[in-house]
Design a protein around this motif. Structure first.
Motif, PDB file in Angstrom:
ATOM      1  N   THR A 136       1.977  19.329  68.026  1.00 12.86           N
ATOM      2  CA  THR A 136       1.505  17.947  68.120  1.00 12.86           C
ATOM      3  C   THR A 136       2.132  17.055  67.061  1.00 12.86           C
ATOM      4  O   THR A 136       2.505  15.904  67.344  1.00 12.86           O
ATOM      5  N   SER A 137       2.285  17.553  65.836  1.00  9.50           N
ATOM      6  CA  SER A 137       2.876  16.728  64.782  1.00  9.50           C
ATOM      7  C   SER A 137       4.300  16.344  65.140  1.00  9.50           C
ATOM      8  O   SER A 137       4.749  15.224  64.867  1.00  9.50           O
ATOM      9  N   ARG A 138       5.033  17.247  65.787  1.00  7.30           N
ATOM     10  CA  ARG A 138       6.409  16.954  66.171  1.00  7.30           C
ATOM     11  C   ARG A 138       6.468  15.969  67.334  1.00  7.30           C
ATOM     12  O   ARG A 138       7.323  15.086  67.375  1.00  7.30           O
ATOM     13  N   ILE A 139       5.563  16.117  68.283  1.00  9.84           N
ATOM     14  CA  ILE A 139       5.541  15.178  69.404  1.00  9.84           C
ATOM     15  C   ILE A 139       5.114  13.795  68.927  1.00  9.84           C
ATOM     16  O   ILE A 139       5.669  12.772  69.356  1.00  9.84           O
ATOM     17  N   GLU A 140       4.143  13.739  68.012  1.00  4.24           N
ATOM     18  CA  GLU A 140       3.730  12.452  67.449  1.00  4.24           C
ATOM     19  C   GLU A 140       4.892  11.777  66.726  1.00  4.24           C
ATOM     20  O   GLU A 140       5.120  10.562  66.875  1.00  4.24           O
ATOM     21  N   ALA A 141       5.633  12.556  65.930  1.00  2.12           N
ATOM     22  CA  ALA A 141       6.768  11.988  65.204  1.00  2.12           C
ATOM     23  C   ALA A 141       7.832  11.480  66.176  1.00  2.12           C
ATOM     24  O   ALA A 141       8.441  10.426  65.957  1.00  2.12           O
ATOM     25  N   MET A 142       8.050  12.228  67.258  1.00  3.84           N
ATOM     26  CA  MET A 142       9.003  11.793  68.275  1.00  3.84           C
ATOM     27  C   MET A 142       8.548  10.471  68.895  1.00  3.84           C
ATOM     28  O   MET A 142       9.358   9.543  69.085  1.00  3.84           O
ATOM     29  N   CYS A 143       7.270  10.371  69.221  1.00  7.27           N
ATOM     30  CA  CYS A 143       6.740   9.133  69.807  1.00  7.27           C
ATOM     31  C   CYS A 143       6.893   7.962  68.839  1.00  7.27           C
ATOM     32  O   CYS A 143       7.219   6.838  69.257  1.00  7.27           O
ATOM     33  N   ASP A 144       6.675   8.206  67.551  1.00  5.11           N
ATOM     34  CA  ASP A 144       6.870   7.148  66.559  1.00  5.11           C
ATOM     35  C   ASP A 144       8.324   6.679  66.550  1.00  5.11           C
ATOM     36  O   ASP A 144       8.594   5.474  66.473  1.00  5.11           O
ATOM     37  N   ARG A 145       9.242   7.629  66.615  1.00  2.00           N
ATOM     38  CA  ARG A 145      10.665   7.248  66.609  1.00  2.00           C
ATOM     39  C   ARG A 145      11.022   6.438  67.843  1.00  2.00           C
ATOM     40  O   ARG A 145      11.850   5.510  67.778  1.00  2.00           O
ATOM     41  N   LEU A 146      10.413   6.780  68.982  1.00  2.00           N
ATOM     42  CA  LEU A 146      10.719   6.088  70.233  1.00  2.00           C
ATOM     43  C   LEU A 146       9.869   4.839  70.436  1.00  2.00           C
ATOM     44  O   LEU A 146      10.119   4.068  71.363  1.00  2.00           O
ATOM     45  N   GLY A 147       8.866   4.657  69.600  1.00  3.81           N
ATOM     46  CA  GLY A 147       7.991   3.495  69.727  1.00  3.81           C
ATOM     47  C   GLY A 147       7.103   3.539  70.952  1.00  3.81           C
ATOM     48  O   GLY A 147       6.850   2.507  71.588  1.00  3.81           O
ATOM     49  N   ILE A 148       6.607   4.736  71.285  1.00  8.39           N
ATOM     50  CA  ILE A 148       5.757   4.908  72.467  1.00  8.39           C
ATOM     51  C   ILE A 148       4.446   5.582  72.079  1.00  8.39           C
ATOM     52  O   ILE A 148       4.293   6.085  70.959  1.00  8.39           O
ATOM     53  N   GLU A 149       3.508   5.594  73.014  1.00  9.56           N
ATOM     54  CA  GLU A 149       2.188   6.163  72.784  1.00  9.56           C
ATOM     55  C   GLU A 149       2.146   7.642  73.168  1.00  9.56           C
ATOM     56  O   GLU A 149       2.949   8.113  73.980  1.00  9.56           O
ATOM     57  N   LEU A 150       1.184   8.363  72.589  1.00  8.55           N
ATOM     58  CA  LEU A 150       0.920   9.739  72.974  1.00  8.55           C
ATOM     59  C   LEU A 150      -0.496   9.827  73.524  1.00  8.55           C
ATOM     60  O   LEU A 150      -1.462   9.499  72.831  1.00  8.55           O
ATOM     61  N   PHE A 151      -0.617  10.217  74.790  1.00 10.69           N
ATOM     62  CA  PHE A 151      -1.922  10.428  75.423  1.00 10.69           C
ATOM     63  C   PHE A 151      -2.181  11.927  75.420  1.00 10.69           C
ATOM     64  O   PHE A 151      -1.506  12.692  76.112  1.00 10.69           O
ATOM     65  N   ALA A 152      -3.140  12.368  74.607  1.00  9.01           N
ATOM     66  CA  ALA A 152      -3.416  13.794  74.424  1.00  9.01           C
ATOM     67  C   ALA A 152      -4.911  14.055  74.622  1.00  9.01           C
ATOM     68  O   ALA A 152      -5.656  14.214  73.666  1.00  9.01           O
ATOM     69  N   PRO A 153      -5.366  14.105  75.872  1.00 15.90           N
ATOM     70  CA  PRO A 153      -6.804  14.170  76.145  1.00 15.90           C
ATOM     71  C   PRO A 153      -7.456  15.508  75.814  1.00 15.90           C
ATOM     72  O   PRO A 153      -8.686  15.603  75.857  1.00 15.90           O
ATOM     73  N   LEU A 154      -6.668  16.540  75.505  1.00 18.42           N
ATOM     74  CA  LEU A 154      -7.245  17.829  75.143  1.00 18.42           C
ATOM     75  C   LEU A 154      -7.361  18.012  73.634  1.00 18.42           C
ATOM     76  O   LEU A 154      -8.016  18.959  73.177  1.00 18.42           O
ATOM     77  N   TRP A 155      -6.735  17.136  72.878  1.00 20.47           N
ATOM     78  CA  TRP A 155      -6.592  17.350  71.443  1.00 20.47           C
ATOM     79  C   TRP A 155      -7.939  17.458  70.728  1.00 20.47           C
ATOM     80  O   TRP A 155      -8.772  16.571  70.813  1.00 20.47           O
ATOM     81  N   GLN A 156      -8.136  18.607  70.078  1.00 22.80           N
ATOM     82  CA  GLN A 156      -9.315  18.902  69.266  1.00 22.80           C
ATOM     83  C   GLN A 156     -10.616  18.884  70.065  1.00 22.80           C
ATOM     84  O   GLN A 156     -11.697  18.715  69.494  1.00 22.80           O
ATOM     85  N   ARG A 157     -10.510  19.068  71.366  1.00 23.95           N
ATOM     86  CA  ARG A 157     -11.696  19.222  72.194  1.00 23.95           C
ATOM     87  C   ARG A 157     -12.204  20.665  72.123  1.00 23.95           C
ATOM     88  O   ARG A 157     -11.457  21.599  71.829  1.00 23.95           O
ATOM     89  N   ASP A 158     -13.467  20.861  72.435  1.00 23.52           N
ATOM     90  CA  ASP A 158     -14.046  22.196  72.481  1.00 23.52           C
ATOM     91  C   ASP A 158     -13.429  22.977  73.640  1.00 23.52           C
ATOM     92  O   ASP A 158     -13.471  22.509  74.795  1.00 23.52           O
ATOM     93  N   PRO A 159     -12.847  24.165  73.382  1.00 22.78           N
ATOM     94  CA  PRO A 159     -12.161  24.902  74.449  1.00 22.78           C
ATOM     95  C   PRO A 159     -13.072  25.248  75.617  1.00 22.78           C
ATOM     96  O   PRO A 159     -12.643  25.176  76.780  1.00 22.78           O
ATOM     97  N   ARG A 160     -14.311  25.633  75.347  1.00 17.02           N
ATOM     98  CA  ARG A 160     -15.212  25.985  76.449  1.00 17.02           C
ATOM     99  C   ARG A 160     -15.495  24.761  77.313  1.00 17.02           C
ATOM    100  O   ARG A 160     -15.487  24.841  78.550  1.00 17.02           O
ATOM    101  N   ALA A 161     -15.749  23.629  76.671  1.00 18.86           N
ATOM    102  CA  ALA A 161     -16.018  22.406  77.430  1.00 18.86           C
ATOM    103  C   ALA A 161     -14.812  22.020  78.285  1.00 18.86           C
ATOM    104  O   ALA A 161     -14.963  21.621  79.452  1.00 18.86           O
ATOM    105  N   LEU A 162     -13.602  22.156  77.729  1.00 19.49           N
ATOM    106  CA  LEU A 162     -12.396  21.843  78.496  1.00 19.49           C
ATOM    107  C   LEU A 162     -12.245  22.766  79.700  1.00 19.49           C
ATOM    108  O   LEU A 162     -11.948  22.310  80.807  1.00 19.49           O
ATOM    109  N   ALA A 163     -12.451  24.069  79.470  1.00 19.29           N
ATOM    110  CA  ALA A 163     -12.325  25.018  80.578  1.00 19.29           C
ATOM    111  C   ALA A 163     -13.327  24.702  81.679  1.00 19.29           C
ATOM    112  O   ALA A 163     -12.993  24.738  82.869  1.00 19.29           O
TER     113      ALA A 163
END
Length: 256
Positions: A136-163
């Protein structure tokens, strides 16, 4: 970065969804996590106009590896054009440093997104990371370089709730690779349902297996879901070396 850390189960506000004209690109392997990110983006009305799949030549720090060629069928079923990055596009070099390797692996993706930005007004990407700071840190840095947003709806969610959310939504999830204590050959080709989820919880207690396989314990492919027009049917052989294994797809097609 749009995520669920603020408690919004959709990963972004309604204002974000309507105030972000332009194209999103789904970083997509066909596995459950990247598929869920694309599904949630579409559900929120984000304009996902391309999917982007990387085909690593071998083991990878950044990408899902097994059966990535199936992503083309998944993209066809979803109805979004697919951009594919081939192994020849990689120049990972030789290094024992995982960070340097991860940075190099990201370069062809960033180049592909730069090319896409010349075709569409690129606004952001979707990603399926749950807990991996390395990715995630690398994808975020890439998005910063490209000036775009990152949509990460699973990030830091509870795994059981996601499943549970994936199953409730109608995702059909097939295990295509296992590489962890407690996961034997019987898991290859198995559909993750609530019975399988309960077993994964027991394996989590006993062996530390992540409920979503975030540490590489297992890999998956989504054969059906509410964002797909046609189910994907698979025929395959299995490979098992006594401690880890995978399926080798011999035929894959969209159901009639």
């Amino acid at each position: 970065m749009s995520d669920d850390a603020d408690g919004d189960a959709d990963g972004t506000s309604d204002g974000d969804a309507t105030a972000s004209p332009g194209a999103y690109v789904g970083l997509f392997s066909g596995g459950k996590d990247s598929s869920w990110a694309v599904y949630r983006a579409l559900d929120r009305g984000l304009p996902v106009e391309r999917l982007l799949t990387v085909h690593p030549a071998g083991d990878s720090y950044m990408y899902h590896v097994p059966e990535t060629r199936l992503a083309a069928l998944a993209a066809e079923s979803i109805g979004i054009p697919l951009v594919e990055i081939e192994p020849d596009d990689f120049d990972a070099g030789s290094t024992t440093d995982s960070g340097a390797q991860g940075d190099r692996e990201l370069e062809p993706m960033e180049a592909a997104l730069t090319d896409l930005a010349a075709e569409v007004r690129l606004t952001g990407v979707t990603a399926g990371a749950v807990e991996s700071e390395f990715q995630t840190s690398r994808i975020e840095a890439m998005c910063d370089r490209l000036g775009i947003e990152l949509f990460a709806p699973l990030w830091q969610r509870d795994p059981r709730a996601l499943a549970e959310e994936m199953l409730d939504a109608g995702f059909e999830i097939t295990v295509i690779q296992v590489a962890a204590a407690g996961l034997d050959e019987s898991w290859l080709g198995r559909t993750i349902d609530r019975e399988a989820l309960a077993e994964l919880e027991r394996l989590n207690d006993e062996y530390g297996v992540h409920l979503l396989g975030e540490g590489g314990e297992f890999e998956t492919f989504v054969t059906d879901g509410p964002h797909m027009d046609r189910r994907i049917e698979l025929l395959y052989d299995t490979e098992w070396d006594g401690t880890r294994g995978r399926i080798r797809v011999t035929e894959a097609k969209l159901a009639d």
